[in-house]
Design a protein around this motif. Structure first.
Motif, PDB file in Angstrom:
ATOM      1  N   LEU A  47       0.850  -1.190   0.000  1.00 49.93           N
ATOM      2  CA  LEU A  47       0.000   0.000   0.000  1.00 49.93           C
ATOM      3  C   LEU A  47       0.883   1.237   0.000  1.00 49.93           C
ATOM      4  O   LEU A  47       1.751   1.390   0.872  1.00 49.93           O
ATOM      5  CB  LEU A  47      -0.899   0.006   1.240  1.00 49.93           C
ATOM      6  CG  LEU A  47      -1.733   1.275   1.471  1.00 49.93           C
ATOM      7  CD1 LEU A  47      -2.754   1.474   0.361  1.00 49.93           C
ATOM      8  CD2 LEU A  47      -2.415   1.228   2.846  1.00 49.93           C
ATOM      9  N   ILE A  48       0.673   2.121  -0.977  1.00 52.83           N
ATOM     10  CA  ILE A  48       1.393   3.391  -1.029  1.00 52.83           C
ATOM     11  C   ILE A  48       0.446   4.512  -0.634  1.00 52.83           C
ATOM     12  O   ILE A  48      -0.519   4.800  -1.336  1.00 52.83           O
ATOM     13  CB  ILE A  48       1.964   3.665  -2.433  1.00 52.83           C
ATOM     14  CG1 ILE A  48       2.929   2.549  -2.858  1.00 52.83           C
ATOM     15  CG2 ILE A  48       2.682   5.016  -2.463  1.00 52.83           C
ATOM     16  CD1 ILE A  48       3.493   2.727  -4.271  1.00 52.83           C
ATOM     17  N   ASP A  49       0.677   5.112   0.520  1.00 54.37           N
ATOM     18  CA  ASP A  49      -0.046   6.273   1.042  1.00 54.37           C
ATOM     19  C   ASP A  49      -1.469   5.933   1.497  1.00 54.37           C
ATOM     20  O   ASP A  49      -2.059   4.951   1.048  1.00 54.37           O
ATOM     21  CB  ASP A  49      -0.054   7.423   0.040  1.00 54.37           C
ATOM     22  CG  ASP A  49       1.340   7.996  -0.200  1.00 54.37           C
ATOM     23  OD1 ASP A  49       2.234   7.756   0.638  1.00 54.37           O
ATOM     24  OD2 ASP A  49       1.543   8.671  -1.227  1.00 54.37           O
ATOM     25  N   THR A  50      -1.989   6.791   2.407  1.00 49.34           N
ATOM     26  CA  THR A  50      -3.282   6.494   3.034  1.00 49.34           C
ATOM     27  C   THR A  50      -4.258   7.667   3.043  1.00 49.34           C
ATOM     28  O   THR A  50      -5.280   7.607   3.710  1.00 49.34           O
ATOM     29  CB  THR A  50      -3.072   6.002   4.479  1.00 49.34           C
ATOM     30  OG1 THR A  50      -2.368   7.008   5.231  1.00 49.34           O
ATOM     31  CG2 THR A  50      -2.287   4.694   4.526  1.00 49.34           C
ATOM     32  N   GLY A  51      -3.979   8.757   2.313  1.00 46.81           N
ATOM     33  CA  GLY A  51      -4.942   9.837   2.180  1.00 46.81           C
ATOM     34  C   GLY A  51      -5.049  10.728   3.399  1.00 46.81           C
ATOM     35  O   GLY A  51      -4.159  10.779   4.259  1.00 46.81           O
ATOM     36  N   PHE A  52      -6.161  11.454   3.484  1.00 45.80           N
ATOM     37  CA  PHE A  52      -6.406  12.390   4.581  1.00 45.80           C
ATOM     38  C   PHE A  52      -6.753  11.653   5.877  1.00 45.80           C
ATOM     39  O   PHE A  52      -7.274  10.531   5.846  1.00 45.80           O
ATOM     40  CB  PHE A  52      -7.584  13.306   4.237  1.00 45.80           C
ATOM     41  CG  PHE A  52      -7.212  14.539   3.467  1.00 45.80           C
ATOM     42  CD1 PHE A  52      -6.637  15.627   4.095  1.00 45.80           C
ATOM     43  CD2 PHE A  52      -7.455  14.613   2.094  1.00 45.80           C
ATOM     44  CE1 PHE A  52      -6.304  16.773   3.397  1.00 45.80           C
ATOM     45  CE2 PHE A  52      -7.129  15.752   1.385  1.00 45.80           C
ATOM     46  CZ  PHE A  52      -6.552  16.839   2.025  1.00 45.80           C
ATOM     47  N   PRO A  53      -6.510  12.285   7.030  1.00 44.37           N
ATOM     48  CA  PRO A  53      -6.979  11.724   8.302  1.00 44.37           C
ATOM     49  C   PRO A  53      -8.500  11.562   8.295  1.00 44.37           C
ATOM     50  O   PRO A  53      -9.225  12.325   7.645  1.00 44.37           O
ATOM     51  CB  PRO A  53      -6.540  12.773   9.335  1.00 44.37           C
ATOM     52  CG  PRO A  53      -5.391  13.489   8.692  1.00 44.37           C
ATOM     53  CD  PRO A  53      -5.715  13.519   7.233  1.00 44.37           C
ATOM     54  N   ALA A  54      -8.986  10.593   9.064  1.00 41.26           N
ATOM     55  CA  ALA A  54     -10.413  10.270   9.097  1.00 41.26           C
ATOM     56  C   ALA A  54     -11.262  11.446   9.551  1.00 41.26           C
ATOM     57  O   ALA A  54     -12.446  11.541   9.187  1.00 41.26           O
ATOM     58  CB  ALA A  54     -10.641   9.068  10.000  1.00 41.26           C
ATOM     59  N   LYS A  55     -10.682  12.350  10.321  1.00 36.64           N
ATOM     60  CA  LYS A  55     -11.477  13.487  10.814  1.00 36.64           C
ATOM     61  C   LYS A  55     -12.007  14.340   9.669  1.00 36.64           C
ATOM     62  O   LYS A  55     -13.018  15.035   9.817  1.00 36.64           O
ATOM     63  CB  LYS A  55     -10.659  14.332  11.783  1.00 36.64           C
ATOM     64  CG  LYS A  55      -9.441  15.022  11.183  1.00 36.64           C
ATOM     65  CD  LYS A  55      -8.656  15.778  12.246  1.00 36.64           C
ATOM     66  CE  LYS A  55      -7.435  16.476  11.668  1.00 36.64           C
ATOM     67  NZ  LYS A  55      -6.667  17.214  12.701  1.00 36.64           N
ATOM     68  N   TYR A  56     -11.372  14.303   8.500  1.00 32.84           N
ATOM     69  CA  TYR A  56     -11.847  15.065   7.355  1.00 32.84           C
ATOM     70  C   TYR A  56     -13.107  14.461   6.757  1.00 32.84           C
ATOM     71  O   TYR A  56     -13.904  15.171   6.132  1.00 32.84           O
ATOM     72  CB  TYR A  56     -10.745  15.207   6.299  1.00 32.84           C
ATOM     73  CG  TYR A  56      -9.763  16.283   6.681  1.00 32.84           C
ATOM     74  CD1 TYR A  56      -9.931  17.594   6.262  1.00 32.84           C
ATOM     75  CD2 TYR A  56      -8.683  15.992   7.503  1.00 32.84           C
ATOM     76  CE1 TYR A  56      -9.051  18.594   6.641  1.00 32.84           C
ATOM     77  CE2 TYR A  56      -7.794  16.985   7.890  1.00 32.84           C
ATOM     78  CZ  TYR A  56      -7.987  18.284   7.454  1.00 32.84           C
ATOM     79  OH  TYR A  56      -7.113  19.269   7.857  1.00 32.84           O
ATOM     80  N   ALA A  57     -13.310  13.169   6.928  1.00 33.66           N
ATOM     81  CA  ALA A  57     -14.550  12.540   6.487  1.00 33.66           C
ATOM     82  C   ALA A  57     -15.667  12.771   7.490  1.00 33.66           C
ATOM     83  O   ALA A  57     -16.847  12.781   7.136  1.00 33.66           O
ATOM     84  CB  ALA A  57     -14.332  11.041   6.286  1.00 33.66           C
ATOM     85  N   GLN A  58     -15.299  12.986   8.732  1.00 36.87           N
ATOM     86  CA  GLN A  58     -16.301  13.195   9.785  1.00 36.87           C
ATOM     87  C   GLN A  58     -16.799  14.638   9.818  1.00 36.87           C
ATOM     88  O   GLN A  58     -17.995  14.893   9.951  1.00 36.87           O
ATOM     89  CB  GLN A  58     -15.689  12.803  11.138  1.00 36.87           C
ATOM     90  CG  GLN A  58     -15.316  11.330  11.207  1.00 36.87           C
ATOM     91  CD  GLN A  58     -14.279  11.030  12.280  1.00 36.87           C
ATOM     92  OE1 GLN A  58     -13.875  11.913  13.040  1.00 36.87           O
ATOM     93  NE2 GLN A  58     -13.838   9.786  12.346  1.00 36.87           N
ATOM     94  N   ASP A  59     -15.886  15.598   9.687  1.00 32.39           N
ATOM     95  CA  ASP A  59     -16.254  17.023   9.695  1.00 32.39           C
ATOM     96  C   ASP A  59     -15.115  17.800   9.053  1.00 32.39           C
ATOM     97  O   ASP A  59     -14.176  18.238   9.728  1.00 32.39           O
ATOM     98  CB  ASP A  59     -16.506  17.501  11.124  1.00 32.39           C
ATOM     99  CG  ASP A  59     -17.091  18.906  11.187  1.00 32.39           C
ATOM    100  OD1 ASP A  59     -16.891  19.673  10.235  1.00 32.39           O
ATOM    101  OD2 ASP A  59     -17.744  19.238  12.202  1.00 32.39           O
ATOM    102  N   ALA A  60     -15.186  17.948   7.743  1.00 30.88           N
ATOM    103  CA  ALA A  60     -14.084  18.564   6.997  1.00 30.88           C
ATOM    104  C   ALA A  60     -13.846  20.007   7.422  1.00 30.88           C
ATOM    105  O   ALA A  60     -12.709  20.463   7.488  1.00 30.88           O
ATOM    106  CB  ALA A  60     -14.360  18.485   5.501  1.00 30.88           C
ATOM    107  N   GLU A  61     -14.927  20.726   7.721  1.00 30.29           N
ATOM    108  CA  GLU A  61     -14.781  22.131   8.106  1.00 30.29           C
ATOM    109  C   GLU A  61     -14.031  22.269   9.426  1.00 30.29           C
ATOM    110  O   GLU A  61     -13.093  23.074   9.543  1.00 30.29           O
ATOM    111  CB  GLU A  61     -16.153  22.792   8.213  1.00 30.29           C
ATOM    112  CG  GLU A  61     -16.083  24.281   8.532  1.00 30.29           C
ATOM    113  CD  GLU A  61     -17.447  24.944   8.553  1.00 30.29           C
ATOM    114  OE1 GLU A  61     -17.517  26.136   8.920  1.00 30.29           O
ATOM    115  OE2 GLU A  61     -18.445  24.277   8.207  1.00 30.29           O
TER     116      GLU A  61
END
Length: 252
Positions: A47-61
């Motif tokens: 696996l290469i890279d894992t994207g944004f932290p999960a908090k961005y899916a929960q409340d991006a603002e």
């Protein structure tokens, strides 16, 4: 702990993971956030890279405010479906199937779930791992290095037959790119952010951490792609991303 790693098998297929969309304020460029899975004929899953932290899916603002990311741009679409686990699931894989994680570099859109694969070794450049913390984005961040065995890259290396790891500092101190040989597709160059989009070469990598290094390695990567007649998959190409084959589909 620093270790040495090597693949036993040859790459047999490669998938592009969709970690969401981001808009850069400076030019309104809309970019895709990508990761990659490479499987070998020895049943290894990289696996290469894992994207944004999960908090961005929960409340991006709220996450954007917390990280001061608004000074760079805004998240357009990062959902739970754009997390590493669900993206792997599109390929019929679980997190437990990953045998090696690679961090191309440690900016916020690449390290979000780096700690989410306990027991899996992490291959990363020595220059990035030597930092007190991952680069992330702002000084307000609190991400620490996860406890893991780290394989450190300080020069171009052969991770295995048909899998080259290329050290290309410029965008980041320890930026990595990858040259993969697939059975049918042939050579595939994954530039990661060493070349985010084709036009960056002509733009002379303005805004990079180290512009002269970025230019040097960008030129050498494109030369390598030309010599190998490689399919080039860029790190954040607005033109390429919408048409790029993504999970659950594979390049073979």
């Amino acid at each position: 702990m620093s270790i040495e790693v090597a693949l036993k098998g040859k790459p047999k297929r490669l998938a592009v993971l969709d970690y969401g969309l981001f808009q850069v304020h400076a030019n309104n460029r809309v970019i895709g956030i990508c990761g990659f899975v490479i499987q070998t004929d020895a049943d290894e899953t990289v696996l290469i890279d894992t994207g944004f932290p999960a908090k961005y899916a929960q409340d991006a603002e709220a996450a954007t405010i917390e990280d001061d990311l608004g000074s760079l741009g805004r998240v357009l679409s990062v959902t739970t479906d754009n997390m590493a686990g669900p993206q792997l699931a599109k390929l019929g894989l679980a997190k437990s199937d990953v045998t090696l994680m690679i961090q191309s570099h440690t900016h916020i859109d690449h390290v979000g779930d780096m700690a989410g694969f306990p027991g899996v070794p992490i291959l990363i450049s020595a220059a990035e791992r030597a930092l007190p913390r991952p680069l992330y984005w702002s000084g307000k961040q609190t991400m620490d290095w996860p406890g893991a065995d780290y394989a450190l890259v300080d020069a171009d290396m052969e991770l295995g037959d048909g899998f080259k790891v290329l050290l290309c500092p410029g965008h980041a101190p320890g930026q990595l790119a990858f040259l993969i040989d697939l059975p049918k597709t042939g050579a595939v160059l994954l530039t990661s952010d060493a070349i985010s989009r084709a036009s960056e070469v002509d733009e002379k990598f303005a805004g990079s951490w180290n512009v002269p290094l970025a230019i040097h390695h960008g030129d050498r990567l494109m030369q390598l792609a030309s010599e190998r007649d490689a399919l080039v998959i860029y790190g954040h190409s607005p033109e390429q991303w919408p048409t790029l084959r993504k999970a659950p589909n594979w390049f073979t």
